[in-house]
Design a protein around this motif. Structure first.
Motif, PDB file in Angstrom:
ATOM      1  N   MET A   1     -15.888 -23.966 -26.465  1.00  0.00           N
ATOM      2  CA  MET A   1     -15.737 -22.677 -26.998  1.00  0.00           C
ATOM      3  C   MET A   1     -14.278 -21.957 -27.499  1.00  0.00           C
ATOM      4  O   MET A   1     -13.939 -22.354 -27.057  1.00  0.00           O
ATOM      5  CB  MET A   1     -16.450 -21.362 -26.239  1.00  0.00           C
ATOM      6  N   LEU A   2     -15.021 -21.466 -28.913  1.00  0.00           N
ATOM      7  CA  LEU A   2     -13.576 -20.654 -28.951  1.00  0.00           C
ATOM      8  C   LEU A   2     -13.808 -19.723 -28.740  1.00  0.00           C
ATOM      9  O   LEU A   2     -14.766 -19.190 -29.567  1.00  0.00           O
ATOM     10  CB  LEU A   2     -13.131 -20.759 -30.681  1.00  0.00           C
TER      11      LEU A   2
ATOM     12  N   ASP B   1     -16.771 -19.960 -18.721  1.00  0.00           N
ATOM     13  CA  ASP B   1     -16.032 -19.511 -17.367  1.00  0.00           C
ATOM     14  C   ASP B   1     -15.382 -19.289 -17.531  1.00  0.00           C
ATOM     15  O   ASP B   1     -14.832 -18.199 -17.128  1.00  0.00           O
ATOM     16  CB  ASP B   1     -16.827 -19.848 -16.020  1.00  0.00           C
ATOM     17  N   GLU B   2     -14.366 -20.346 -17.452  1.00  0.00           N
ATOM     18  CA  GLU B   2     -12.399 -19.808 -17.481  1.00  0.00           C
ATOM     19  C   GLU B   2     -12.780 -18.621 -18.663  1.00  0.00           C
ATOM     20  O   GLU B   2     -12.590 -17.888 -17.904  1.00  0.00           O
ATOM     21  CB  GLU B   2     -12.100 -21.610 -18.021  1.00  0.00           C
ATOM     22  N   CYS B   3     -12.775 -18.888 -19.700  1.00  0.00           N
ATOM     23  CA  CYS B   3     -12.676 -18.074 -20.909  1.00  0.00           C
ATOM     24  C   CYS B   3     -13.144 -16.360 -20.240  1.00  0.00           C
ATOM     25  O   CYS B   3     -12.101 -15.686 -20.735  1.00  0.00           O
ATOM     26  CB  CYS B   3     -13.171 -18.198 -22.429  1.00  0.00           C
ATOM     27  N   LEU B   4     -13.679 -16.566 -20.032  1.00  0.00           N
ATOM     28  CA  LEU B   4     -14.733 -15.020 -19.706  1.00  0.00           C
ATOM     29  C   LEU B   4     -13.790 -14.958 -18.795  1.00  0.00           C
ATOM     30  O   LEU B   4     -13.259 -13.835 -18.267  1.00  0.00           O
ATOM     31  CB  LEU B   4     -15.839 -15.508 -19.222  1.00  0.00           C
ATOM     32  N   ALA B   5     -13.460 -15.663 -17.524  1.00  0.00           N
ATOM     33  CA  ALA B   5     -12.424 -15.500 -16.392  1.00  0.00           C
ATOM     34  C   ALA B   5     -11.171 -14.545 -16.764  1.00  0.00           C
ATOM     35  O   ALA B   5     -10.223 -13.598 -16.775  1.00  0.00           O
ATOM     36  CB  ALA B   5     -12.044 -16.309 -15.491  1.00  0.00           C
ATOM     37  N   VAL B   6     -10.781 -15.157 -17.389  1.00  0.00           N
ATOM     38  CA  VAL B   6      -9.236 -14.874 -18.638  1.00  0.00           C
ATOM     39  C   VAL B   6      -8.987 -13.560 -19.400  1.00  0.00           C
ATOM     40  O   VAL B   6      -8.204 -13.147 -18.917  1.00  0.00           O
ATOM     41  CB  VAL B   6      -8.744 -16.068 -19.932  1.00  0.00           C
ATOM     42  N   ILE B   7      -9.985 -13.577 -20.152  1.00  0.00           N
ATOM     43  CA  ILE B   7     -10.917 -12.135 -20.859  1.00  0.00           C
ATOM     44  C   ILE B   7     -10.976 -11.007 -19.558  1.00  0.00           C
ATOM     45  O   ILE B   7     -10.586  -9.984 -19.786  1.00  0.00           O
ATOM     46  CB  ILE B   7     -11.735 -12.627 -21.982  1.00  0.00           C
ATOM     47  N   LYS B   8     -11.400 -11.121 -18.925  1.00  0.00           N
ATOM     48  CA  LYS B   8     -11.261 -10.405 -17.205  1.00  0.00           C
ATOM     49  C   LYS B   8     -10.255  -9.476 -16.785  1.00  0.00           C
ATOM     50  O   LYS B   8     -10.125  -8.744 -17.260  1.00  0.00           O
ATOM     51  CB  LYS B   8     -12.607 -10.366 -16.275  1.00  0.00           C
ATOM     52  N   GLU B   9      -9.659 -11.173 -16.941  1.00  0.00           N
ATOM     53  CA  GLU B   9      -7.965 -10.858 -15.872  1.00  0.00           C
ATOM     54  C   GLU B   9      -7.427  -9.774 -17.185  1.00  0.00           C
ATOM     55  O   GLU B   9      -7.096  -9.422 -16.406  1.00  0.00           O
ATOM     56  CB  GLU B   9      -8.390 -11.717 -15.536  1.00  0.00           C
TER      57      GLU B   9
END
Length: 106
Positions: free
Chosen positions: A1-2, A56-64
């Protein structure tokens, strides 16, 4: 995803935003440090940062990244827009290259 996202603080925070006419650049830099540390492909632009990876990895980065910006304000605004195409990679640059090729062809 982008996934393109923009995160910005507002209100007083633990770390004051001083000088430069109210610029949120220090908070954006804090978010970008998180993005860079993730190792995911990304592109920083004037209003959004675009990440490429799995959900999951993109959303984790955005949350952090959002958590990092929270130190700069009592509120945080987050805007996201996603292009979800399972099985595709390299689209961060490939999408732009396709359009540029068409422009060159006339």
């Amino acid at each position: 995803m982008l996934i393109a996202f923009s995160v910005a603080p507002s209100g007083p925070g633990e770390i004051p935003l001083e000088g430069d006419g109210g610029s949120v650049a220090p908070a954006v830099a804090a978010a970008l440090r998180v993005v860079e540390a993730s190792g995911l492909p990304y592109r920083l632009e004037s209003m959004f940062t675009t990440l490429e990876g799995e959900w999951d990895e993109c959303l984790a980065v955005i949350k952090e990244a959002t958590d990092a910006v929270a130190a700069y304000g009592s509120r945080v605004s987050l805007v996201m827009k996603a292009d979800i195409r399972p099985g595709r990679t390299g689209q961060l640059t490939a999408k732009v290259e396709r359009v540029q090729r068409l422009l060159e062809e006339g």
